[in-house]
Design an enzyme around this catalytic site. Structure first.
Site, PDB file in Angstrom:
ATOM      1  N   ASP A 183       0.756  -1.170   0.007  1.00 15.65           N
ATOM      2  CA  ASP A 183       0.004  -0.116  -0.068  1.00 15.65           C
ATOM      3  C   ASP A 183       1.029   1.304  -0.022  1.00 15.65           C
ATOM      4  OD1 ASP A 183       0.956  -0.385   2.628  1.00 15.65           O
ATOM      5  OD2 ASP A 183      -0.964   0.003   3.699  1.00 15.65           O
TER       6      ASP A 183
ATOM      7  N   ASP B  73      -1.635  -3.400   6.500  1.00 18.53           N
ATOM      8  CA  ASP B  73      -2.015  -3.180   7.807  1.00 18.53           C
ATOM      9  C   ASP B  73      -3.590  -3.119   8.163  1.00 18.53           C
ATOM     10  OD1 ASP B  73      -2.064  -0.711   6.986  1.00 18.53           O
ATOM     11  OD2 ASP B  73      -0.780   0.026   8.629  1.00 18.53           O
TER      12      ASP B  73
ATOM     13  N   ASN C 114      29.549 -41.890  -1.612  1.00 18.93           N
ATOM     14  CA  ASN C 114      30.227 -43.123  -0.898  1.00 18.93           C
ATOM     15  C   ASN C 114      29.318 -44.403  -0.966  1.00 18.93           C
ATOM     16  OD1 ASN C 114      31.886 -41.593   0.846  1.00 18.93           O
ATOM     17  ND2 ASN C 114      30.456 -41.080   2.269  1.00 18.93           N
TER      18      ASN C 114
END
Length: 831
Positions: free
Chosen positions: A324, A578, A646
């Site tokens: 806003d 908000d 591995n």
């Protein structure tokens, strides 16, 4: 107690309260008796649950069962070592996750909800957790109801009770007693419930239940969090599934090959299980939790509060920010600049009437009350008696009050947006044109304009239908200066690769004036208004919101549609707002960002809370989110490549070795030691180049990295193994020791090449990563030299020639990885 069946006065008597509210002594006593008005969130995990979750892995469970079988078969030392190492790994994960949970709980305390309460005869704002039974509370549009309350006074109250009932249609509330056999929210229309939202109107109620005794509190255990998975959660789940399939296939292969070569079914099974655990990044959940919580704590220091840990990473991935205007680009602190009639004259009567027509604590009303003219008319306000009120809403964009002024006829006063007031005013075409020109001129100069109109009304009640044929009496001009450093903030967001879109409810002229002041190079034709968007098809809307960056006169519904359209274009959307009107868009955004001083509804809908509404703070939070994502990627890329390498080496070597290449206890110890430094990866420094643009999960790239660099790791494993077998012809004990040392050291050392896209010497690792790696490497080197390593893990001393060859292999592996990483990232990272 059936409060819904009692009259308002009877309810007040029942809870030992009055219309003047509670006294200080009553409040203190009730807090001691009933405790704070809190409902424990399910997300706060107890320590025991965190510990048990560490065992929520069928591989670890199977390993523990195998260790138990081994114990009863006489291999007690080996069983004890396996169990010890597994529990060390589990305990380490528990400690880190428990600390992260405590940190998250601490962060939640930053987020507060306020309630307007009447105490000792005075209205005051308090933290809602301090409410007690008998408190008199005022509710207005946008509030989250802080406790269960029996209504005693209301004005067109509507509440949204979807959180409890699933019904999205607002409920009309009443004050009078109701008869209901069961305690169901749908039937109790004179009660409001904790956690529901005020959708319209206002009311006063008395608290009848708090905390765990509220309807919400009693049913909290049954209420699910209907939050959808974030992109971060979706991608980590896909990654885990991908990795599990690879591990399962190769583990079965290793078991079958070793058993087929007569190495013992039980030993082969134990070895395959240990290998599966050893190559699985089982510390990934702990690493993610630690890294995300560290990111959240770093954000908290920058006044950015995270409600969900996963939102840390999501914030960093934002590529489009919708915000806003008021309070973000501007100070959000209005001041009354002028008050004039259509003839350009100052009129204090206009100020007095506007003061009577105020509601709540919005920025312009507050500026009006705090202005010098308001002080000059303070005594005059005593002549006005408000007898009815029609609340503000976002469709009308105005409010009205019916007042009695001494013995004069009742007066309806309306205040709101200029175009809204003009639409209900009686004006000649000349006067209307004059008013529009005046308003446009003021808005072009950056003023927020509020219009005031009036008319006489011959009855003692009013409704929105009475807001017609009004007389426009004047305009209030408010100024809201642009924030000092907002230009720099917008430049920073642009450098971070974020497209900023301004979505304002203000007029196009005011929005344009502010956009120019903050440095945006736009024309008036670049501003899209809500009335144009409302007429567009979904396809046209999607194209328009993607193309344009400034929007004016936007309703809450359109804000929501803009965010959804951008989402469908594949953007990762952050929405900063908000107000009550921002709640739908906050919910729709990938990351909803609210402000601690905002409405309860906006904070409830948001994922992130800003303690200060400032784009600079938000930009710093986004950078912190990107650093968090970068450090999580470091662990994933390092671990999966080493572990895959591995496993591939073990799979290949199983075809020609006549013994198990590593003991289960050695595999687990290797896994544990190499993971210790990576627990500090959350503290690692991140290159500036990495945080310049939004980063997203790329499972295909991760899979390629695992394959390419895993095979490089296997190549150098074989470069060690083959000379050991063919040149030195070492026995199994020395072979296992050498491979253990090379495997452990290579995974830790190569971290310093993989952790950066730059040459390794141009990127400084954190002190903790360097220190923990150094200590772990020293431990690996020391184990073959110590009696402890010989006794508990069956290690053997290595000759100087083997140590020399081992060091050469590690050096060549690091340099090869360092060289090839640049080619790989340039080709695949952004593909």
């Amino acid at each position: 107690m059936n409060f819904w069946a009692l009259s308002s006065s009877a309810v007040l008597k029942q809870v030992d309260s009055s219309v003047q509210g509670l006294t200080h002594s009553q409040i203190t006593g009730r807090l001691k008796t009933n405790g704070f008005n809190l409902v424990e969130k399910e997300s706060a995990r107890p320590a025991l649950k965190i510990l048990l979750l560490q065992f929520q892995n069928w591989l670890i469970t199977a390993l523990l069962l195998a260790a138990l079988i081994s114990y009863f078969l006489g291999e007690r030392l080996e069983s004890l070592v396996i169990i010890s190492v597994v529990f060390l790994s589990v305990f380490s994960g528990f400690i880190q996750e428990y600390r992260a949970e405590k940190a998250l709980k601490k962060l939640r305390k930053y987020i507060s909800h306020k309630a307007k309460v009447l105490r000792d005869g005075l209205w005051q704002q308090i933290d809602s957790q301090n409410l007690v039974i008998g408190d008199i509370v005022q509710l207005r549009i946008g509030d989250i109801v802080p406790a269960d309350m029996r209504l005693i006074k209301l004005d067109s109250l509507l509440t949204n009770e979807a959180v409890l009932t699933g019904e999205s249609i607002p409920v009309v509330k009443k004050v009078s007693p109701v008869s209901a056999k069961y305690f169901l929210p749908q039937d109790l229309i004179n009660l409001v419930f904790m956690g529901t939202a005020v959708a319209g109107g206002r009311a006063t109620g008395v608290v009848v239940a708090t905390g765990k005794n509220t309807f919400f509190g009693k049913t909290a255990a049954y209420l699910g969090q209907n939050t959808s998975e974030t992109e971060f959660q979706v991608q980590t789940r896909k990654f885990s599934q991908f990795l599990f399939r690879v591990i399962l296939v190769m583990t079965v292969f290793v078991f079958v090959v070793n058993a087929w070569q007569n190495k013992g079914v039980f030993n082969s099974f134990l070895f395959a299980l240990a290998l599966a655990v050893g190559i699985t990044p089982e510390m990934l959940p702990a690493i993610m939790t630690i890294t995300l919580s560290q990111g959240a704590l770093q954000m908290a220091k920058k006044k950015v509060i995270v409600k969900r840990l996963m939102s840390v990473e999501d914030l960093g991935n934002i590529d489009t920010l919708c915000t806003d205007k008021t309070g973000t680009l501007t100070e959000g602190k209005f001041s009354l600049s002028d008050f004039i009639t259509l003839d350009g004259q100052k009129d204090l009567n206009l100020v007095a009437k506007a003061l009577v027509c105020t509601s709540g604590f919005n920025s312009t009303d507050q500026a009006l009350r705090e202005s010098e003219p308001a002080q000059l008319v303070a005594s005059k306000l005593k002549e006005f008696k408000v007898i009815d009120e029609n609340e503000f809403d976002f469709d009308r964009r105005r409010m009205s009050v019916l007042v009695k002024i001494n013995h004069q006829p009742n007066l309806l006063i309306v205040k709101g947006a200029p175009d809204s007031i003009l639409s209900i005013s009686q004006l000649s075409s000349t006067k209307r044109q004059q008013a529009n020109r005046q308003i446009a001129g003021y808005e072009n100069s950056g003023f927020r304009v509020i219009a005031v109109a009036e008319k006489q009304l011959n009855h003692n009640t009013s409704s929105q239908r009475d807001e017609t044929k009004m007389t426009l009496i004047g305009l209030l001009l408010f100024t809201d200066p642009v924030k000092l450093h907002v230009k720099e903030s917008l430049v920073l967001l642009n450098k971070l690769g974020i497209d900023v879109k301004i979505i304002s409810g203000d007029s196009p002229l005011i929005t344009y004036a502010v956009a120019k002041q903050v440095g945006l190079t736009i024309d008036k034709t670049d501003i899209i208004t809500g009335d144009l968007l409302a007429k567009m098809s979904a396809a046209d809307l999607a194209t328009t919101v993607n193309r344009f960056s400034v929007f004016a006169r936007i309703t809450p519904e359109l804000k929501y549609k803009i965010v959804k359209s951008l989402n469908q274009k594949g953007c990762v959307i952050g929405f900063l707002g908000d107000g009550i009107n921002d709640a739908p868009a906050l919910e729709a955004a990938d990351v909803g960002i609210a402000v601690d001083t905002g409405t309860d509804i906006s904070k409830d809908a948001a994922d992130i809370i800003l303690l200060k509404k400032d784009l600079q703070i938000l930009a710093e939070g986004i950078q912190a989110g990107r650093k968090t994502f970068a450090n999580i990627m470091k662990y994933i890329l390092n671990t999966i490549s080493a572990n895959f390498g591995n496993m591939f080496t073990v799979s290949v070597s199983s075809l020609f070795l006549n013994f198990i290449p590593l003991l289960p206890s050695q595999i687990l110890l290797n896994n544990f030691i190499s993971d210790v430094p990576l627990l500090t990866v959350a503290t690692d420094n991140v290159d500036r180049e990495f945080i310049k643009k939004p980063k997203h999960w790329n499972i295909k790239m991760i899979g390629r990295f695992m394959t390419y660099f895993g095979l490089i790791s296997s190549f150098f494993d074989l470069a060690l193994i083959l000379p050991l077998l063919l040149l030195w012809k070492v026995p199994p004990g020395i072979f296992r020791t050498a491979w253990f040392v090379e495997s452990s050291l290579s995974e830790m050392i190569v971290t310093f090449a993989i952790r950066t896209r730059l040459p390794f010497y141009k990127s400084l690792p954190s002190f903790w990563l360097i220190g923990s790696t150094l200590l772990s490497c020293l431990l690996v080197i020391a184990l073959p030299l110590l009696i402890f390593g010989h006794k508990f893990f069956e290690f053997h001393s290595l000759s100087l020639s083997i140590w020399t060859w081992l060091a050469a292999v590690l050096f060549l592996y690091f340099m090869t990885t360092e060289f090839l990483k640049r080619w790989f990232f340039n080709r695949y990272e952004n593909s």
